[in-house]
Structures are given as structure tokens and as C-alpha cells.
Enzyme design. Structure first.
Site, PDB file in Angstrom:
ATOM      1  N   SER A  19     -71.532  67.172 -71.600  1.00 48.40           N
ATOM      2  CA  SER A  19     -72.584  66.390 -72.247  1.00 48.40           C
ATOM      3  C   SER A  19     -73.447  65.683 -71.219  1.00 48.40           C
ATOM      4  O   SER A  19     -72.967  65.277 -70.155  1.00 48.40           O
ATOM      5  CB  SER A  19     -71.937  65.344 -73.161  1.00 48.40           C
ATOM      6  OG  SER A  19     -72.895  64.408 -73.592  1.00 48.40           O
ATOM      7  N   TYR A  73     -67.485  58.091 -75.204  1.00 46.46           N
ATOM      8  CA  TYR A  73     -67.596  59.540 -75.472  1.00 46.46           C
ATOM      9  C   TYR A  73     -67.999  60.248 -74.177  1.00 46.46           C
ATOM     10  O   TYR A  73     -67.342  61.202 -73.738  1.00 46.46           O
ATOM     11  CB  TYR A  73     -68.628  59.797 -76.567  1.00 46.46           C
ATOM     12  CG  TYR A  73     -69.074  61.243 -76.615  1.00 46.46           C
ATOM     13  CD1 TYR A  73     -70.353  61.601 -76.207  1.00 46.46           C
ATOM     14  CD2 TYR A  73     -68.201  62.246 -77.015  1.00 46.46           C
ATOM     15  CE1 TYR A  73     -70.749  62.927 -76.209  1.00 46.46           C
ATOM     16  CE2 TYR A  73     -68.594  63.580 -77.028  1.00 46.46           C
ATOM     17  CZ  TYR A  73     -69.874  63.906 -76.622  1.00 46.46           C
ATOM     18  OH  TYR A  73     -70.271  65.225 -76.614  1.00 46.46           O
ATOM     19  N   LYS A 110     -65.955  63.043 -71.467  1.00 47.17           N
ATOM     20  CA  LYS A 110     -66.487  64.307 -70.942  1.00 47.17           C
ATOM     21  C   LYS A 110     -66.466  64.287 -69.411  1.00 47.17           C
ATOM     22  O   LYS A 110     -66.127  65.275 -68.756  1.00 47.17           O
ATOM     23  CB  LYS A 110     -67.917  64.525 -71.451  1.00 47.17           C
ATOM     24  CG  LYS A 110     -68.021  64.782 -72.942  1.00 47.17           C
ATOM     25  CD  LYS A 110     -67.441  66.132 -73.319  1.00 47.17           C
ATOM     26  CE  LYS A 110     -67.687  66.462 -74.793  1.00 47.17           C
ATOM     27  NZ  LYS A 110     -67.171  67.802 -75.168  1.00 47.17           N
TER      28      LYS A 110
END
Ligand code: WQD
Length: 400
Positions: free
Chosen positions: A176, A201, A205
Site C-alpha cells: 500500500s 494499517y 503493510k
């Protein structure tokens, strides 16, 4: 390297996974997909409606397993029953806004929990490939929400061990743009600094990318490509599949569509004081079909070259602000999207726009949809499909 035949797609029933499966089938690959339905629609008896529609669209079959990546037995069985040439790994939970609501719990579960779990339960040695399955037991022994994020990170570490146990060292990983945090330089290139991430989040990643880098350094057999993509939007031209999250979601585009369908009273715009032309957040919105073709191009690269570990941005390289996206949506669908203003959302950054030239040069990948989602037909094709998809999925019809 021999031509790949069978591709294992984790998270294959999800928004991006299902669109990628379409492109893989169209490219002639056989596809095995798994999903635990954490954020995709679960049909009867563990079937995946989104993949049934993929089969309608392509006229080709998908082998589907309802499987949670921490279910070692089931995952092992999938690898034992199928000769898998390469994995495209989408399965993950993404909750940028949510991950900022209780950060300490996330850091504790995700970072500290992962290090404890991986150290304590995985005895992994060369030669006798043995690893204990307490890993799954410890993590899933308390299957509650608090562990969910910890599971999210652990999936990946555990999953790669199963791959290795089955001599499968080819991987395309769905990463991402969030790993870039708040970039100093725009547009963002692959060598831009990563790790100074503003939301959990994105941090998950980032940690997984670091894990993959270490894996590739530890054993030259690994051949890995990480794709850092920006903001996926849109739907398959047929309108039969699209973005229909089953969990509460915080992303802009699905929210706009729900307001357009009358399922939400109005959109809330988070922040009007960003360092952008109109004060609202700017993002690089990439059509999901372009994202899917980017994954197929990456697969071809892994098939042909010994990458060890390589990263590519997938985006358009053009930014749209929140207000510009709303305006585009209204013009394309002739539907008003009422909105209200609120303060900034914790973890958001001003602008995330990429330089995708490396993928163009090395993957021979070209985005077909431009920033206004036009296919050159002067009509915002993907936005209409998005509303159409919601129309089909929710049984609502929306005039546009
Ligand atoms: C976009 C903009 C918000 C909702 C994404 C996704 C995912 C990831 C990239 C791959 C921001 C604003 C949003 C709303 C708003 N890709 N907004 N009101 O935060 O860029 O995160 O990162 O992993 O696509 O996680 O996407 O759609 O949540 O927000 O004003 O109700 O819209 O402030 O400026 P984001 P988003």
C-alpha cells in the site's frame, strides 16, 4: 523460469481480489482462490458470490476454498492438493480510520504480539522443515476482535512458512502507498522513504514488506514483487462486480456511492485545511481494472525474471481532491452528493500521488483509465459502473 499455470489468490472474493481473478483468467491462468469472508460477501455453503459472477463474466471456472490463513491444516491442504506456481496475496484487513481509534491496542497486538508469537511458536530450521502449529492455536485461541489486528500481521508471516514448506517461492504481495506516510517529495517514487507511517494499517503493510525483504535475503529461492497501490476505485465494465464492503468502511468512494444511492444521508468531508489547492485531501485514484492488470503484469515479471525482492507503485500519477471527486461523481451520475464538513481524520495526510513510471518501464504496465475515469469515451465509465454495481447488489436503482 517456467511459465506459471496455477495462481493462488488469497482474499480472492474481495473487491480487488475478484477483479484480479478476472484478469488472471482472461490471461489464461488457472486460478485457485481463498477467502475467509472477513470483508466480502459469503454465499451459501461457503461459496463466494463475487467469484460466481467472475465465472459468469469470463466463462471460466475458479477453484474456491473458504479458508482463514491461520487455519494451518486447511491452508496446507490447499497447497498439498494443488500445484501452485505463484501466489498473489491480497488477504488483509484494511482500516485506516479505524486503526487510529485505539492505537495502543493495535501497537500492542500487532507489533509486540507478532514478535512474541513468531519467536515463541515457530521453530523453523533448514532441512527438517518443521514448525509448530501452536502459532495458529495461540493466535486463534482468543478469536476476538482485539486479536484481529494481530492475526492480520501474523497471517502473512505464517502464510509464507506454508508456502516455503511447499517449495512455493514466487509471490506478488498487495502492499500500500500508506507505507510512505506523509511524503516530503511528490510524486512518490519507490525509493521514497518508507516506515514513517501515520496509521496502523499502513504500518502493518510496512512490517510485512520488511519481513519479505528479510525472507528474500535469507534464501535466494524467494522471488517476490510488492505492489504499493494508491486508492482503488471503480468496477468491472460489466457492473457485475464492484466494491461492496460487508464491514463498516471508511473509504471515500464507497461512501459517496452509498450517499448517491440514498443509503446514507450525506458524506462527511474530513478537513478543509490541508495544504492542497482546495484544502481537502488529495489522492491518486486508480481504476480497479488497472490495478488488476498491474498484478498480472507483475506476475509475468516474476515468471520471467529473478527479482529476489522488487517494489512497484501502481497509481495514475494524478491527484484528485475530495471536492474534485465529488464534483466528478455528480457530473457523471447526475446525482447530488450532499456533504457536511468535519475536522481532519487522525492519520490522514495532505497528498498521496505516485510516480508509476517504474512499473511502466519494467512491467510494461499502462493504466487505461485516466484520472477522470474516462476510457476516452468522454463518459466516466467506472463511476457509472460503481453506482450500477451498487444498484445490482443492493437492489436499488439509481438514475444517472
Ligand atoms: C481518501 C480521502 C480522507 C472518507 C487508502 C485506503 C486504501 C489504500 C490507500 C491500498 C482522504 C477523505 C474519506 C470520508 C472524507 N490502498 N475522506 N470522508 O485514507 O487514502 O486510505 O489508502 O491499500 O485505498 O486505505 O482513503 O478513501 O479513506 O480517504 O473526507 O467519509 O477522502 O480524509 O483525504 P485513504 P480514503
Amino acid at each position: 523460469m517456467a511459465k506459471f499455470q496455477t495462481i493462488f489468490v488469497t482474499g480472492g472474493a474481495g473487491y480487488i481480489g475478484s477483479h484480479c481473478v478476472v484478469e488472471l483468467l482472461e490471461a489464461g491462468y488457472e486460478v485457485i482462490a481463498c477467502d475467509n469472508f472477513a470483508n466480502s460477501v459469503n454465499g451459501e455453503k461457503g461459496t463466494a458470490p463475487s467469484l460466481e459472477r467472475v465465472e459468469e463474466i469470463t466463462g471460466k471456472k475458479v477453484t474456491f476454498y473458504q479458508c482463514d490463513l491461520l487455519d494451518y491444516e486447511r491452508l496446507n491442504k490447499i497447497f498439498s492438493q494443488n500445484k501452485i506456481d505463484c501466489v498473489i496475496h491480497f488477504a488483509a484487513m484494511k482500516a485506516v480510520g479505524e486503526s487510529m481509534e485505539v492505537p495502543l491496542l493495535y501497537y500492542k497486538n500487532n507489533v509486540v504480539g507478532t514478535i512474541n508469537l513468531l519467536e515463541a511458536t515457530v521453530h523453523y530450521s533448514r532441512g527438517n522443515r518443521c514448525f509448530q502449529t501452536q502459532f495458529a492455536v495461540n493466535v486463534t485461541s482468543k478469536p476476538n476482535y482485539l486479536n484481529t489486528k494481530c492475526i492480520h500481521i501474523c497471517y502473512h508471516g505464517f502464510f509464507f512458512l506454508v508456502m516455503k514448506a511447499h517449495e512455493c517461492y514466487q509471490l506478488v504481495f498487495s502492499s500500500s502507498c500508506c507505507v510512505y506516510g506523509n511524503p516530503e517529495r511528490l510524486p512518490i517514487t519507490e525509493d521514497s522513504p518508507i516506515g514513517n507511517v501515520t496509521n496502523v494499517y499502513g504500518r502493518t503493510k510496512y512490517l510485512i514488506e520488511e519481513m519479505l525483504m528479510d525472507l528474500s535475503r535469507s534464501d535466494e529461492r524467494w522471488n517476490i514483487c510488492s505492489l504499493r497501490y494508491f486508492n482503488p476505485v471503480g468496477a468491472h465494465p460489466s457492473g457485475r462486480i464492484g466494491e461492496d464492503p460487508t464491514k463498516p468502511y471508511s473509504n471515500l468512494m464507497p461512501y459517496i456511492a452509498q450517499v448517491a444511492l440514498g443509503n446514507k444521508p450525506s458524506l462527511t468531508i474530513f478537513g478543509d485545511d490541508y495544504n492542497t489547492p482546495d484544502g481537502t485531501g488529495v489522492r491518486d485514484y486508480i481504476h480497479v481494472m488497472d490495478l488488476a492488470s498491474g498484478h498480472v503484469a507483475a506476475l509475468a515479471k516474476v515468471e520471467k525474471d529473478k527479482l529476489r525482492y522488487r517494489v512497484y507503485n501502481l497509481g495514475l500519477g494524478k491527484g484528485l481532491s475530495v471536492l474534485e471527486l465529488i464534483d466528478l461523481f455528480e457530473k457523471t451520475t447526475n446525482t447530488k452528493v450532499p456533504f457536511v464538513w468535519a475536522g481532519r481524520r487522525v492519520g490522514d495526510v495532505d497528498t498521496l500521488v505516485c510516480d508509476a513510471q517504474l512499473a511502466v518501464r519494467e512491467l510494461n504496465w499502462h493504466a487505461k483509465y485516466d484520472a477522470t475515469f474516462n476510457l476516452g469515451s468522454g463518459v466516466g465509465v467506472s463511476v457509472i459502473q460503481l453506482v450500477q454495481t451498487f444498484g445490482k447488489v443492493t437492489g436499488m436503482t439509481v438514475a444517472y
